[in-house]
Design an enzyme around this catalytic site. Structure first.
Site, PDB file in Angstrom:
ATOM      1  N   CYS A 120       8.858   2.343   8.415  1.00 23.20           N
ATOM      2  CA  CYS A 120      10.136   1.852   7.900  1.00 23.20           C
ATOM      3  C   CYS A 120       9.948   1.617   6.405  1.00 23.20           C
ATOM      4  CB  CYS A 120      10.578   0.582   8.631  1.00 23.20           C
ATOM      5  SG  CYS A 120       9.350  -0.729   8.662  1.00 23.20           S
ATOM      6  N   VAL A 135       3.788  -2.656   6.370  1.00 17.10           N
ATOM      7  CA  VAL A 135       3.031  -3.585   7.187  1.00 17.10           C
ATOM      8  C   VAL A 135       1.716  -3.984   6.535  1.00 17.10           C
ATOM      9  CG1 VAL A 135       4.012  -2.750   9.349  1.00 17.10           C
ATOM     10  CG2 VAL A 135       2.028  -1.615   8.400  1.00 17.10           C
ATOM     11  N   ARG A 141      -0.976  -5.050   3.090  1.00 16.71           N
ATOM     12  CA  ARG A 141      -1.045  -5.928   1.927  1.00 16.71           C
ATOM     13  C   ARG A 141      -0.507  -5.234   0.671  1.00 16.71           C
ATOM     14  NH1 ARG A 141      -4.156 -10.325   3.280  1.00 16.71           N
ATOM     15  NH2 ARG A 141      -5.478 -10.080   5.114  1.00 16.71           N
TER      16      ARG A 141
END
Length: 384
Positions: free
Chosen positions: A136, A140, A142
């Site tokens: 997306c 997700v 760092r």
């Protein structure tokens, strides 16, 4: 690099997908993009100057049936454009990747359930043919702090976890393939990638997915309640309601009833319940059209006090004087877009009940929102 969730299944962000599409990959062969826009141009809007070649395979719109490959001129010229369900294309370097794009916003009121079937099927088929990256925008990892929008960066600085729509899709896939609960699927996904947190609306829908037995069961009460809420939200936003989303008219000949009516309810060992207009005997609803609700506290649930005689509470079986159903295609007044109004029989125009997009309080005390109410005194209940 994207995170490996299972063999041949990766999760990542838009940066990971762009890297694969631009420079290729030794592992990934398929990409599932879960973005607010299905268009590949979303990548160039995200990063100026980024150009990714594509070749369209097909587009499928909500409500399409049968031959999904053909989008007719009638579809394109419709005054009420259909919502895109997904697009499929060859993309990236040498057009070697197959990319499916499912336009989903990472918002709590977004309809995730209706996109699950096509997304989960794509993941399953992609894993058989190669490896798939599900991504997306928010990401997700760092690295998200570097690539994210300001709003997401502020959220991170405030100590909030990124909310990932692709995480919800993968969680549903783990639930279905490994028979995991919603909570166990999220926890398992976090073991591969700790920075995932689907929004509350998606979590609620994943719980519904679990309650329906890890499938999107359109005939279940769970889905019907959800579908009514989606329609109600659309109406409250001022959107025109697409009547193709209404249940089929059970009063039509069986061969003309579309697949969204559970005709299995009319067969088998237990006869299905049918609701008929008391005046002309036309079938106006089947048991499969009924949206059940938990009975309230009877008269004590009302703000006013009614005059009582004898037992102040009705028997549980007689508590509800009405039956509530999903909106059906014979309900002309509903199709006309009114907020509320009478429900009239499509054959004899006898008054059968009432509807209100803002809700109606059942005689048992429970509020139904939105509500499409048939009075039991106006219909006969029989077996098909």
């Amino acid at each position: 690099m994207p995170y490996l969730v299972r063999e041949h299944l990766f999760i990542g962000n838009i940066g990971d997908a762009a890297e694969v599409l631009q420079h290729g990959s030794d592992e990934i062969t398929h990409i599932l993009s879960v973005l607010s826009s299905a268009s590949i141009s979303f990548f160039s809007e995200w990063r100026s100057g980024l150009s990714i070649p594509t070749k369209e395979i097909r587009k499928v719109y909500v409500g399409d049936s049968g031959n999904a490959d053909a989008i007719t001129d009638e579809t394109k010229s419709s005054s009420a454009p259909k919502k895109l369900l997904y697009s499929l294309e060859y993309a990236g370097k040498d057009l070697k990747f197959i990319r499916m794009a499912a336009p989903l916003r990472d918002m709590e009121n977004e309809n995730l359930l209706d996109s699950l079937d096509v997304c989960l099927d794509f993941i399953e088929e992609s894993r058989k043919e190669g490896s798939v990256l599900v991504h997306c925008f928010a990401g997700v990892s760092r690295r998200m702090v570097e690539d994210a929008s300001l709003s997401l960066a502020y959220a991170l600085m405030e100590g909030k976890q990124p909310r990932s729509s692709c995480a919800a899709i993968i969680a549903a896939y783990l639930m279905k393939t490994e028979q995991l609960s919603q909570a166990d699927a999220i926890e398992s996904l976090r073991q591969s990638c700790e920075f995932v947190c689907p929004n509350d609306g998606f979590l609620d829908q994943l719980k519904m997915f679990e309650e329906m037995g890890f499938k999107v069961d359109h005939a279940s009460t769970v889905y019907k309640r959800f579908h009514l809420k989606v329609l109600g939200d659309c109406y409250n936003r001022g959107e025109r309601i697409d009547t193709s989303k209404f249940g089929a008219d059970p009063g039509l000949p069986t061969e003309n009833i579309s697949s969204d009516v559970d005709v299995s309810l009319t067969k088998g060992t237990t006869p299905a319940r049918a609701y008929r207009c008391k005046k002309c005997r036309r079938v106006v609803a089947l048991q499969g059209n009924v949206v059940d609700h938990v009975p309230g506290e009877g008269e004590t649930a009302f703000e006013w006090h009614k005059r009582r005689s004898g037992n102040p509470f009705n028997k549980p079986d007689d508590q509800c004087s009405s039956v509530f159903v999903e909106p059906l295609r014979w309900m002309r007044t509903v199709e006309e877009g009114a907020l509320e109004g009478k429900l009239l029989c499509a054959h004899c125009e006898a008054r059968l009940g009432y509807f209100n997009w803002s809700g109606i309080q059942c005689s048992c005390g429970t509020w139904i929102t939105p509500a499409f109410q048939l009075h039991k005194s106006r219909v006969d209940i029989s077996s098909m």
